[in-house]
Design a protein around this motif. Structure first.
Motif, PDB file in Angstrom:
ATOM      1  N   GLU A 138       0.830  -1.195   0.000  1.00 15.40           N
ATOM      2  CA  GLU A 138       0.000   0.000   0.000  1.00 15.40           C
ATOM      3  C   GLU A 138       0.872   1.257   0.000  1.00 15.40           C
ATOM      4  O   GLU A 138       1.988   1.255   0.515  1.00 15.40           O
ATOM      5  N   GLY A 139       0.341   2.324  -0.583  1.00 19.54           N
ATOM      6  CA  GLY A 139       1.087   3.570  -0.692  1.00 19.54           C
ATOM      7  C   GLY A 139       0.205   4.775  -0.421  1.00 19.54           C
ATOM      8  O   GLY A 139      -0.903   4.655   0.109  1.00 19.54           O
ATOM      9  N   TRP A 140       0.692   5.961  -0.805  1.00 19.89           N
ATOM     10  CA  TRP A 140      -0.119   7.176  -0.687  1.00 19.89           C
ATOM     11  C   TRP A 140      -1.439   6.986  -1.423  1.00 19.89           C
ATOM     12  O   TRP A 140      -2.493   7.433  -0.962  1.00 19.89           O
ATOM     13  N   TYR A 141      -1.379   6.336  -2.571  1.00 20.01           N
ATOM     14  CA  TYR A 141      -2.549   6.084  -3.407  1.00 20.01           C
ATOM     15  C   TYR A 141      -3.638   5.331  -2.637  1.00 20.01           C
ATOM     16  O   TYR A 141      -4.829   5.605  -2.790  1.00 20.01           O
ATOM     17  N   HIS A 142      -3.233   4.389  -1.794  1.00 20.08           N
ATOM     18  CA  HIS A 142      -4.185   3.553  -1.073  1.00 20.08           C
ATOM     19  C   HIS A 142      -4.631   4.169   0.250  1.00 20.08           C
ATOM     20  O   HIS A 142      -5.795   4.013   0.659  1.00 20.08           O
ATOM     21  N   LEU A 143      -3.713   4.833   0.943  1.00 17.51           N
ATOM     22  CA  LEU A 143      -4.006   5.268   2.305  1.00 17.51           C
ATOM     23  C   LEU A 143      -4.562   6.679   2.400  1.00 17.51           C
ATOM     24  O   LEU A 143      -5.183   7.026   3.409  1.00 17.51           O
ATOM     25  N   SER A 144      -4.382   7.495   1.364  1.00 15.33           N
ATOM     26  CA  SER A 144      -4.979   8.842   1.392  1.00 15.33           C
ATOM     27  C   SER A 144      -6.494   8.801   1.602  1.00 15.33           C
ATOM     28  O   SER A 144      -7.023   9.583   2.391  1.00 15.33           O
ATOM     29  N   PRO A 145      -7.224   7.887   0.943  1.00 15.91           N
ATOM     30  CA  PRO A 145      -8.667   7.836   1.183  1.00 15.91           C
ATOM     31  C   PRO A 145      -9.061   7.321   2.567  1.00 15.91           C
ATOM     32  O   PRO A 145     -10.215   7.472   2.978  1.00 15.91           O
ATOM     33  N   LEU A 146      -8.123   6.698   3.280  1.00 14.53           N
ATOM     34  CA  LEU A 146      -8.431   6.097   4.580  1.00 14.53           C
ATOM     35  C   LEU A 146      -8.010   6.959   5.759  1.00 14.53           C
ATOM     36  O   LEU A 146      -8.453   6.722   6.893  1.00 14.53           O
ATOM     37  N   ILE A 147      -7.152   7.944   5.514  1.00 11.02           N
ATOM     38  CA  ILE A 147      -6.496   8.615   6.640  1.00 11.02           C
ATOM     39  C   ILE A 147      -7.455   9.449   7.474  1.00 11.02           C
ATOM     40  O   ILE A 147      -7.315   9.520   8.708  1.00 11.02           O
ATOM     41  N   ALA A 148      -8.447  10.094   6.864  1.00 12.96           N
ATOM     42  CA  ALA A 148      -9.352  10.932   7.651  1.00 12.96           C
ATOM     43  C   ALA A 148     -10.108  10.097   8.680  1.00 12.96           C
ATOM     44  O   ALA A 148     -10.178  10.467   9.863  1.00 12.96           O
ATOM     45  N   ASP A 149     -10.661   8.975   8.258  1.00  8.40           N
ATOM     46  CA  ASP A 149     -11.393   8.123   9.198  1.00  8.40           C
ATOM     47  C   ASP A 149     -10.463   7.575  10.280  1.00  8.40           C
ATOM     48  O   ASP A 149     -10.854   7.469  11.448  1.00  8.40           O
ATOM     49  N   ALA A 150      -9.237   7.225   9.895  1.00  9.41           N
ATOM     50  CA  ALA A 150      -8.293   6.678  10.869  1.00  9.41           C
ATOM     51  C   ALA A 150      -7.916   7.722  11.909  1.00  9.41           C
ATOM     52  O   ALA A 150      -7.848   7.430  13.111  1.00  9.41           O
ATOM     53  N   VAL A 151      -7.654   8.951  11.467  1.00  6.94           N
ATOM     54  CA  VAL A 151      -7.309  10.024  12.403  1.00  6.94           C
ATOM     55  C   VAL A 151      -8.494  10.353  13.294  1.00  6.94           C
ATOM     56  O   VAL A 151      -8.349  10.535  14.511  1.00  6.94           O
ATOM     57  N   ARG A 152      -9.670  10.412  12.711  1.00  4.02           N
ATOM     58  CA  ARG A 152     -10.863  10.765  13.480  1.00  4.02           C
ATOM     59  C   ARG A 152     -11.157   9.711  14.551  1.00  4.02           C
ATOM     60  O   ARG A 152     -11.442  10.043  15.710  1.00  4.02           O
ATOM     61  N   ALA A 153     -11.080   8.449  14.171  1.00  6.33           N
ATOM     62  CA  ALA A 153     -11.410   7.378  15.107  1.00  6.33           C
ATOM     63  C   ALA A 153     -10.384   7.245  16.220  1.00  6.33           C
ATOM     64  O   ALA A 153     -10.730   6.957  17.374  1.00  6.33           O
ATOM     65  N   SER A 154      -9.115   7.458  15.902  1.00  2.04           N
ATOM     66  CA  SER A 154      -8.042   7.254  16.888  1.00  2.04           C
ATOM     67  C   SER A 154      -7.669   8.528  17.627  1.00  2.04           C
ATOM     68  O   SER A 154      -6.922   8.487  18.586  1.00  2.04           O
ATOM     69  N   ARG A 155      -8.154   9.660  17.130  1.00  2.80           N
ATOM     70  CA  ARG A 155      -7.795  10.978  17.670  1.00  2.80           C
ATOM     71  C   ARG A 155      -6.269  11.181  17.628  1.00  2.80           C
ATOM     72  O   ARG A 155      -5.670  11.731  18.555  1.00  2.80           O
TER      73      ARG A 155
END
Length: 230
Positions: free
Chosen positions: A74-91
């Motif tokens: 996985e790279g920027w291409y894969h994780l950019s769409p996931l990062i907002a939810d990950a940051v929000r959920a984990s604070r």
């Protein structure tokens, strides 16, 4: 309490039987940070080469907070769409990001990858406008020794990453470009020309730790821990 989220590709998730640089970072912060902290993220597993899936909990030392957002291949291409939810959920407060090799190798060229970095930063800040990010340049792997076009893409992306980091840096949400790990040698610090062995894990953790200490006053220099390699 600071919440650190490691974000990365196969060098960050690691595979069954490894410690990972995430473990080395946790050890370092526990010894030097001087304040409560957490390692956070939506995933905990290692990659399992036997099954070809991220389904292993067989860490060399499982007794540490294993949370992360990393994936084999996985790279920027894969994780950019996931990062907002990950940051929000984990604070998450601080993202420790090592991405780009997969993008450049299989998905996007240097300018396209740089645009995905911008998307990643925008998405992360949408979940936490004050999130801090330490970014690691792409470490040229064994492919770069024999594939000149790929080596040029890596060099071009690292130049763009430096410019992007400087352009997107904000006082309230700092972006920090770490240096390439000091003395890193793919022939002695990896087991296959790409993935870190124990020595490489320490050097990857040191790159992040030293950058955060120098720029943000977090923890202390990692140098004193390099002798503790296992």
């Amino acid at each position: 309490m600071l919440r650190f989220m490691p974000v990365g590709d196969s060098m960050t998730i690691g595979s069954a039987g490894e410690h990972t640089w995430r473990y080395r970072m946790w050890q370092h912060l526990r010894a030097t940070h001087g304040a409560p902290f957490q390692m956070v993220g939506p995933r905990e597993t290692l990659y399992n080469k036997a099954t070809g899936a991220a389904d292993s909990y067989e860490y060399a030392d499982p007794d540490f907070p294993r949370a992360h957002l990393a994936g084999w291949g996985e790279g920027w291409y894969h994780l950019s769409p996931l990062i907002a939810d990950a940051v929000r959920a984990s604070r998450a407060d601080v993202l420790l990001v090592s991405l780009g090799l997969i993008d450049l190798g299989f998905y996007t060229n240097a300018p396209q990858t740089s645009e995905n970095v911008r998307a990643f930063v925008t998405e992360a800040r949408s979940a936490n406008p004050r999130v801090s990010m330490a970014l690691l340049p792409v470490i040229p792997n064994v492919r770069a020794e024999s594939d000149a076009p790929f080596a040029r893409e890596v060099a071009a992306f690292n130049d763009l990453l430096a410019k992007t980091t400087a352009n997107l840096d904000e006082p309230g949400s700092p972006l920090l470009l770490a240096s390439l790990p000091h003395g890193y040698d793919i022939h002695t610090d990896t087991y296959d020309g790409t993935h870190p062995n124990a020595a490489g894990e320490h050097k990857l953790a040191a790159a992040f730790a030293d950058a955060m200490h120098q720029s943000w006053g977090v923890g202390s220099p990692y140098t004193s821990h390099l002798a503790e390699r296992v």
